[in-house]
Design a protein around this motif. Structure first.
Motif, PDB file in Angstrom:
ATOM      1  N   SER A 176      -1.084   7.923  -1.293  1.00  0.00           N
ATOM      2  CA  SER A 176      -0.435   9.233  -1.159  1.00  0.00           C
ATOM      3  C   SER A 176      -0.612   9.844   0.219  1.00  0.00           C
ATOM      4  O   SER A 176       0.119  10.768   0.582  1.00  0.00           O
ATOM      5  CB  SER A 176      -0.989  10.202  -2.218  1.00  0.00           C
ATOM      6  N   PHE A 177      -1.584   9.360   0.985  1.00  0.00           N
ATOM      7  CA  PHE A 177      -1.840   9.914   2.310  1.00  0.00           C
ATOM      8  C   PHE A 177      -1.546   8.872   3.391  1.00  0.00           C
ATOM      9  O   PHE A 177      -2.196   8.814   4.423  1.00  0.00           O
ATOM     10  CB  PHE A 177      -3.286  10.412   2.393  1.00  0.00           C
ATOM     11  N   ILE A 198      -5.540   4.460   3.758  1.00  0.00           N
ATOM     12  CA  ILE A 198      -6.478   3.374   3.501  1.00  0.00           C
ATOM     13  C   ILE A 198      -6.677   2.478   4.725  1.00  0.00           C
ATOM     14  O   ILE A 198      -7.666   1.736   4.791  1.00  0.00           O
ATOM     15  CB  ILE A 198      -6.057   2.536   2.282  1.00  0.00           C
ATOM     16  N   HIS A 199      -5.770   2.547   5.697  1.00  0.00           N
ATOM     17  CA  HIS A 199      -5.956   1.813   6.945  1.00  0.00           C
ATOM     18  C   HIS A 199      -7.273   2.193   7.607  1.00  0.00           C
ATOM     19  O   HIS A 199      -7.881   1.386   8.315  1.00  0.00           O
ATOM     20  CB  HIS A 199      -4.788   2.110   7.883  1.00  0.00           C
ATOM     21  N   GLY A 200      -7.733   3.437   7.373  1.00  0.00           N
ATOM     22  CA  GLY A 200      -8.962   3.898   8.001  1.00  0.00           C
ATOM     23  C   GLY A 200     -10.218   3.293   7.425  1.00  0.00           C
ATOM     24  O   GLY A 200     -11.271   3.329   8.069  1.00  0.00           O
ATOM     25  N   ILE A 201     -10.159   2.718   6.202  1.00  0.00           N
ATOM     26  CA  ILE A 201     -11.390   2.206   5.607  1.00  0.00           C
ATOM     27  C   ILE A 201     -11.277   0.808   5.012  1.00  0.00           C
ATOM     28  O   ILE A 201     -12.301   0.198   4.709  1.00  0.00           O
ATOM     29  CB  ILE A 201     -11.921   3.168   4.520  1.00  0.00           C
ATOM     30  N   MET A 202     -10.068   0.270   4.813  1.00  0.00           N
ATOM     31  CA  MET A 202      -9.918  -1.015   4.129  1.00  0.00           C
ATOM     32  C   MET A 202      -9.361  -2.088   5.048  1.00  0.00           C
ATOM     33  O   MET A 202      -8.690  -1.806   6.035  1.00  0.00           O
ATOM     34  CB  MET A 202      -8.974  -0.885   2.931  1.00  0.00           C
ATOM     35  N   LEU A 244       0.445   8.536 -11.403  1.00  0.00           N
ATOM     36  CA  LEU A 244      -0.918   8.010 -11.306  1.00  0.00           C
ATOM     37  C   LEU A 244      -0.893   6.705 -10.526  1.00  0.00           C
ATOM     38  O   LEU A 244      -0.041   5.846 -10.765  1.00  0.00           O
ATOM     39  CB  LEU A 244      -1.501   7.786 -12.700  1.00  0.00           C
ATOM     40  N   ARG A 245      -1.872   6.531  -9.605  1.00  0.00           N
ATOM     41  CA  ARG A 245      -1.840   5.390  -8.696  1.00  0.00           C
ATOM     42  C   ARG A 245      -3.202   4.710  -8.644  1.00  0.00           C
ATOM     43  O   ARG A 245      -4.237   5.370  -8.746  1.00  0.00           O
ATOM     44  CB  ARG A 245      -1.475   5.871  -7.284  1.00  0.00           C
ATOM     45  N   ALA A 246      -3.197   3.380  -8.433  1.00  0.00           N
ATOM     46  CA  ALA A 246      -4.449   2.639  -8.338  1.00  0.00           C
ATOM     47  C   ALA A 246      -4.262   1.411  -7.461  1.00  0.00           C
ATOM     48  O   ALA A 246      -3.165   0.839  -7.382  1.00  0.00           O
ATOM     49  CB  ALA A 246      -4.940   2.223  -9.728  1.00  0.00           C
ATOM     50  N   LEU A 247      -5.356   1.012  -6.808  1.00  0.00           N
ATOM     51  CA  LEU A 247      -5.374  -0.194  -5.969  1.00  0.00           C
ATOM     52  C   LEU A 247      -6.759  -0.806  -6.060  1.00  0.00           C
ATOM     53  O   LEU A 247      -7.764  -0.089  -6.063  1.00  0.00           O
ATOM     54  CB  LEU A 247      -5.034   0.156  -4.519  1.00  0.00           C
ATOM     55  N   TYR A 248      -6.809  -2.127  -6.124  1.00  0.00           N
ATOM     56  CA  TYR A 248      -8.081  -2.854  -6.034  1.00  0.00           C
ATOM     57  C   TYR A 248      -7.893  -4.013  -5.069  1.00  0.00           C
ATOM     58  O   TYR A 248      -6.844  -4.681  -5.063  1.00  0.00           O
ATOM     59  CB  TYR A 248      -8.530  -3.390  -7.393  1.00  0.00           C
ATOM     60  N   GLN A 249      -8.940  -4.266  -4.262  1.00  0.00           N
ATOM     61  CA  GLN A 249      -8.828  -5.329  -3.261  1.00  0.00           C
ATOM     62  C   GLN A 249     -10.190  -5.965  -3.010  1.00  0.00           C
ATOM     63  O   GLN A 249     -11.213  -5.283  -2.977  1.00  0.00           O
ATOM     64  CB  GLN A 249      -8.290  -4.755  -1.951  1.00  0.00           C
ATOM     65  N   SER A 264       0.812  -1.220   0.000  1.00  0.00           N
ATOM     66  CA  SER A 264       0.000   0.000   0.000  1.00  0.00           C
ATOM     67  C   SER A 264       0.844   1.268   0.000  1.00  0.00           C
ATOM     68  O   SER A 264       0.434   2.295  -0.541  1.00  0.00           O
ATOM     69  CB  SER A 264      -0.959   0.016   1.200  1.00  0.00           C
ATOM     70  N   SER A 265       2.038   1.223   0.580  1.00  0.00           N
ATOM     71  CA  SER A 265       2.881   2.421   0.630  1.00  0.00           C
ATOM     72  C   SER A 265       3.321   2.867  -0.765  1.00  0.00           C
ATOM     73  O   SER A 265       3.735   4.014  -0.946  1.00  0.00           O
ATOM     74  CB  SER A 265       4.108   2.173   1.506  1.00  0.00           C
TER      75      SER A 265
END
Length: 379
Positions: free
Chosen positions: A127-128, A138-142, A264-269, A122-123
């Motif tokens: 970006s945040f 993303i630790h706050g929601i995923m 540009l960044r993207a993640l799917y889980q 994730s790092s």
């Protein structure tokens, strides 16, 4: 004077035996954050807080044993510059702590408390990462942002491929006979008796212009139904405060670095409740058993200003939807973040951020506004 002399003698003895002195490193990151919560039920909240954003101190190093083999070590602790972790007054909480061996041709083995390979991905795209006490990232929601106790990690030697390199990791964990997952300081212990009842793995291919990664967890502890920036007050929307369960997580990431300074960044889980360990499944709460799956994704961008290289602006959208096996309405979280960084040097930066988050379930909806500014120092 005696203390200084003792330290000098200790370092001298290390050098004399061929063992390099450890590297002392860390990061101090503090921000002032204004949060306004509009809760569907219960009281609204309007508060300004000091946030200690994943600040840490650590020691690490290696000792060369022969021409191929080295011993590795790391001891890292989260440092709280405010009132401690969630009011617990813990100034130091253990993070990644391990001891290992590395062979130049065969790779490295590490034993200890270590972030999962899936979490480490994730790092590369968040970006945040670590903002607002790890809750605006993303630790706050995923699901999947987990550090695991009692684990063994194997890191394969990196392979040069085309213009980049391929890296592979696998982590095996043991529950040491426990029938339920356990929360610990700075991490979680898995359930089960054997080494590898729970495991995590990742592949990461990177080159200067782009990278892509894939990771998978099996029966790893994680948090479902997480609650945003600093936890909304309305339990009617958010169900229980922290729903912790063993999960199977599949995560894919990608990042493209363009010539004009844009990244540009993207993640799917996708995450599901694990059913590999019958003892753990039997002990799960009714709410956990009722969870079907969680699907999450992230899209983000960063832009380093060409005429003002010290400035970076960034924006990110992420969401997570948890569905249930019965008629329970989906639990949905949507998060928008924007910010700007000013780098005084490679070590020091100032930053500002703004965010808006909604938590919805059926007709219930909580909303959270975030405004903040902070300072980060790395050493």
């Amino acid at each position: 004077m005696k203390a200084k002399l003792a330290a000098i003698l200790a370092l001298s003895s290390l050098s004399a035996t061929g063992i390099a002195a450890p590297t002392f490193y860390g990061e101090i990151d503090l921000s002032i954050d204004y949060l306004k919560e509009d809760n569907a039920n219960g009281r609204d909240r309007d508060v300004t807080e000091l946030s200690s954003n994943n600040s840490f101190l650590g020691l690490k190093g290696d000792a060369k044993l022969n021409t191929r083999l080295s011993a590795l070590y790391q001891a890292e602790f989260t440092l709280y510059g405010d009132d401690g972790q969630s009011g617990s007054n813990d100034t130091f909480v253990p993070r990644n702590i391990f001891l290992g061996l590395k062979d130049q041709h065969l790779g490295a083995i590490k034993l200890g408390k270590i972030d999962t390979p899936l979490k480490q991905l994730s790092s590369q795209v968040d970006s945040f990462n670590n903002y607002v006490e790890n809750n605006a990232d993303i630790h706050g929601i995923m699901a999947g942002e987990t550090r695991i106790d009692n684990s063994l990690v194997y890191e394969a030697p990196s392979i040069k491929l085309a213009n980049g390199q391929l890296e592979a990791k696998v982590q095996l964990a043991t529950g040491e006979g426990e029938e339920r997952i356990q929360a610990s300081k700075g991490g979680y212990a898995v359930a089960g008796r054997g080494l590898g009842d729970s495991w995590s793995s990742s592949l990461l291919y990177s080159q200067p212009t782009w990278l892509a990664g894939l990771a998978y967890d099996q029966s790893m502890p994680t948090r479902f139904l997480s609650r945003g920036f600093l936890n909304a007050q309305d339990r009617a929307v958010t169900a229980d405060r922290n729903v912790i369960a063993a999960a199977d997580n599949l995560r894919a990431i990608a990042r493209v670095n363009l010539d004009n300074g844009v990244s540009l960044r993207a993640l799917y889980q996708v995450s599901e409740i694990a059913d590999h360990n019958s003892g753990e499944k039997a002990n799960q709460d009714a709410l956990v058993k009722n969870i079907d799956q969680a699907q999450a994704w992230l899209l983000g961008a960063e832009y380093k200003l060409p005429q003002a290289q010290a400035w970076t602006v960034k924006a990110q959208y992420s969401q997570n939807v948890v569905s249930f096996n019965d008629a329970t309405a989906d639990y949905q979280v949507q998060q928008i973040l924007a910010g700007a960084d000013y780098a005084f040097s490679k070590q020091v930066k100032a930053y500002a951020h703004a965010g808006y988050l909604t938590i919805e379930q059926a007709s219930q909806e909580d909303k959270q506004l975030l405004l903040g500014t902070g300072l980060e120092y790395k050493f």
